[in-house]
Design an enzyme around this catalytic site. Sequence first.
Site, PDB file in Angstrom:
ATOM      1  N   MET A  29       0.827  -1.105  -0.163  1.00 15.01           N
ATOM      2  CA  MET A  29       0.066   0.050  -0.068  1.00 15.01           C
ATOM      3  C   MET A  29       0.995   1.347  -0.033  1.00 15.01           C
ATOM      4  O   MET A  29       1.930   1.224   0.714  1.00 15.01           O
ATOM      5  CB  MET A  29      -1.058  -0.016   1.200  1.00 15.01           C
ATOM      6  CG  MET A  29      -1.873   1.150   1.399  1.00 15.01           C
ATOM      7  SD  MET A  29      -3.105   1.298   0.020  1.00 15.01           S
ATOM      8  CE  MET A  29      -3.384   2.915  -0.213  1.00 15.01           C
ATOM      9  N   GLU A  30       0.400   2.244  -0.709  1.00 10.68           N
ATOM     10  CA  GLU A  30       1.512   3.238  -1.078  1.00 10.68           C
ATOM     11  C   GLU A  30       1.383   4.335  -0.181  1.00 10.68           C
ATOM     12  O   GLU A  30       1.655   5.741  -0.303  1.00 10.68           O
ATOM     13  CB  GLU A  30       0.899   3.848  -2.340  1.00 10.68           C
ATOM     14  CG  GLU A  30      -0.289   4.448  -2.713  1.00 10.68           C
ATOM     15  CD  GLU A  30      -1.494   3.637  -3.016  1.00 10.68           C
ATOM     16  OE1 GLU A  30      -1.294   2.506  -2.999  1.00 10.68           O
ATOM     17  OE2 GLU A  30      -2.554   4.011  -3.723  1.00 10.68           O
ATOM     18  N   GLU A  58       4.591   0.795  -6.103  1.00 10.76           N
ATOM     19  CA  GLU A  58       4.151   1.629  -4.904  1.00 10.76           C
ATOM     20  C   GLU A  58       4.961   2.924  -5.043  1.00 10.76           C
ATOM     21  O   GLU A  58       4.289   4.060  -4.735  1.00 10.76           O
ATOM     22  CB  GLU A  58       4.269   0.711  -3.464  1.00 10.76           C
ATOM     23  CG  GLU A  58       3.516  -0.509  -3.531  1.00 10.76           C
ATOM     24  CD  GLU A  58       2.230  -0.548  -3.564  1.00 10.76           C
ATOM     25  OE1 GLU A  58       1.444   0.399  -3.496  1.00 10.76           O
ATOM     26  OE2 GLU A  58       1.611  -1.472  -4.180  1.00 10.76           O
ATOM     27  N   HIS A  75       3.056   5.282  -7.464  1.00 10.87           N
ATOM     28  CA  HIS A  75       1.829   5.976  -6.705  1.00 10.87           C
ATOM     29  C   HIS A  75       2.228   7.222  -6.079  1.00 10.87           C
ATOM     30  O   HIS A  75       1.237   7.900  -5.783  1.00 10.87           O
ATOM     31  CB  HIS A  75       1.251   5.064  -5.663  1.00 10.87           C
ATOM     32  CG  HIS A  75       0.233   3.996  -6.222  1.00 10.87           C
ATOM     33  ND1 HIS A  75      -0.637   4.435  -7.042  1.00 10.87           N
ATOM     34  CD2 HIS A  75       0.210   2.619  -5.798  1.00 10.87           C
ATOM     35  CE1 HIS A  75      -1.565   3.082  -7.253  1.00 10.87           C
ATOM     36  NE2 HIS A  75      -1.016   2.306  -6.673  1.00 10.87           N
TER      37      HIS A  75
HETATM   38  N1  ASP Z   1      -3.397   0.540  -3.594  1.00  8.99           N
HETATM   39  C1  ASP Z   1      -2.639  -0.473  -3.206  1.00  8.99           C
HETATM   40  C2  ASP Z   1      -1.980  -0.972  -4.603  1.00  8.99           C
HETATM   41  O1  ASP Z   1      -2.378  -1.281  -5.686  1.00  8.99           O
HETATM   42  C3  ASP Z   1      -3.328  -1.878  -2.860  1.00  8.99           C
HETATM   43  C4  ASP Z   1      -4.401  -1.364  -1.544  1.00  8.99           C
HETATM   44  O2  ASP Z   1      -5.026  -0.742  -1.485  1.00  8.99           O
HETATM   45  O3  ASP Z   1      -3.741  -2.044  -0.409  1.00  8.99           O
HETATM   46  O4  ASP Z   1      -0.647  -1.202  -4.560  1.00  8.99           O
HETATM   47 ZN    ZN Z   2      -1.476   0.281  -6.768  1.00 12.92          ZN
END
Ligand code: ASP
Ligand code: ZN
Length: 673
Positions: free
Chosen positions: A60-61, A95, A98
């Site tokens: 998670m970012e 990540e 992001h």
């Molecule tokens: N946003 C994260 C990802 O795609 C997944 C998550 O929400 O944990 O890297």
């Molecule tokens: Zn992502």
Amino acid sequence: RSGRQVQLGIHVRRGDEDKVDHAMACLKRAMRWDEEAFGLEYDLDIFNIAAVSDFNMGAMENKGLNIFNTALVLARPDTATDADYQRIDRVIAHEYFHNWTGDRVTCRDWFQLSLKEGLTVFRDQEYGAATTDAALSRIDDVKMLRARQFAEDAGPLAHPVRPAAYRKIDNFYTATVYEKGAEVVRMIRTIIGHEAFRRGFDRYIARNDNSAATIEDFVAAMREESGFDFSQFMRWYEQAGTPQLRFEGEYDAAARRYTLTLRQMTAPTPGQAHKEPFLIPVAMGLIGPDGAELEARLEGEADAHRGTRVLLLRAAEQRFVFEEVAAPPVPSLLRGFSAPVKLSGHDAAGLAHLAAHDTDGFSRWEAGQEYATRALLDAIAALQRGEAVATDPALVAAMAAALDLAQEAPALAARILSLPGKDVLADRMAVIDPDAIHEALETTRAAIGRSLRDRFTALCGAEDPSAPFSLDPASMGRRALGNVALAYLMAADPAAGLDAAQRRFETAPTMTGRLGALALLADTATPARDAALAAFHARWRGDALVSDKWFRIQAMAAAPDTLDRVEALTRHADFDLRNPNRFRALVQAFGAGNQRWFHDASGRGYALVARMIGEVDRVNRQIAARCIDVFASWQRFDPARQMLMRGALDALLADPALSANAREMAERARAGS
Ligand code: ASP
Ligand code: ZN
């Protein structure tokens, strides 16, 4: 780029410090690449990653402090496979990317999830292509898309890249939002070209920095920089389902004219009975009888030229007329997989010609896979009629030609030699027959193995224990080739294969070689298997990630006693359903990755997975909900299996304590498409 100092940290449990070098190298490479490819620099003076062992997602970012599943950080040559190393590279990059596409520019609401996920997957794919091998990495990405997203798009869980409604957004972290979303971004670039795309990207970031954006904002920036009208293209975000693309070609020798007719059709999906035509970019070229790319002048073009051009298919049916074509061509369509569609129309001779001559590396591989897929579908049909399988000599010849690449391009050779997966074959059958699929693959593998036995034997011992560990494509290719060769040898000559597998298991210096051998041993109900699994468990039971591999291999095994063994593993002292990685390694891997035994006609596989989903739902509803998709394909099976699979979903739904997450998925899967 600006000279800013950034302090990087990766935080792991004591004892794991010797498994972070790879992740750190990936992080630095990703930071540099984002500066070079997208002009984006990191914006703080500190960047940390914390790795945790109990995590539902991959990572998670969170701004400046990414949270990671240990499975996507920790690696050492003796604990991680090449596939693990590559996955870590891509997710660390994902990540990190992001930070701009997700954090600095975030989503206005959850319907826009693909705005950040599709775009960031596209960015990590581009990073993978630029820092490793472009054709190989495209092959791997497309294989994944087909295995996961095409199946999703063909069943009751099909939904658009931008879903129209949801109960639990947790349930929409899907292959469609991520992987198909990335394909949609890629198509935008294919349509407007690299330069306009890059300018559009810069404009999108500049306009929406420090705010919450929508998919329209992204597409508007692309329109403004290119002048291209995306109104029809937006259907890719709104309509679910994988389009079928069919072509017909006609060559007029006297007029030196080639007419290509393209037709598209998309089947109904839940809630969308009628589909409007998509705007499909078809990157293509024409290959002549001698294997060389032909010159041609498409209607509207000033001069004839050779090489890839992009056709825009807008209507349900459209004709493209090429003039000044010197010889009858075989069209090479969807180069680089320019659109997420299913193509048909080639005959076997055309596929063989493209597999040998296409100038696009991806398309050469693709043509070979399609050829092999058809040969296997023929074998399946023969088995269903009670006939013997005759292996196509041209398929054996193509595999021999792939072996000729073993020295100069071992990674490509390994991919060509890998027969199409069970999921690919299932996708092409009106009624999925897991037993026939398994037998057709085994029989074909054995026939190829017998014909080329000496060459496979020579390759399966090939790992040199004294060579330094390297992740360059050739080194990884040799390891992959060793595993593929061993599979052929085991199918052709079980006794010799078992010996070779034991040797590889005991002596391979890397986890890739050892695990490849162990997976093949696990397919056999032999004392050699039992000894190898026991040795592996004894050696690695203290390492959670390697123990996951021990569970996964047994969950995916083809051995006849697999159902009993998987049952027993659900009661093993090391099994813990509160640990998401462990649950995935055993239950999800069995349901999603063991077509033969999960779909055993007795229904035992279904009952086992349904029971485990019910149990895990009490402690982790996200994981329970995600696992339900293994039942979503029920309409594709025979009536007896359909009834059993529906029964498993009904049993889950009958539990009043079932979580809202799992209920949404079970109801959608149960409703059918
Ligand atoms: N946003 C994260 C990802 O795609 C997944 C998550 O929400 O944990 O890297
Ligand atoms: Zn992502």
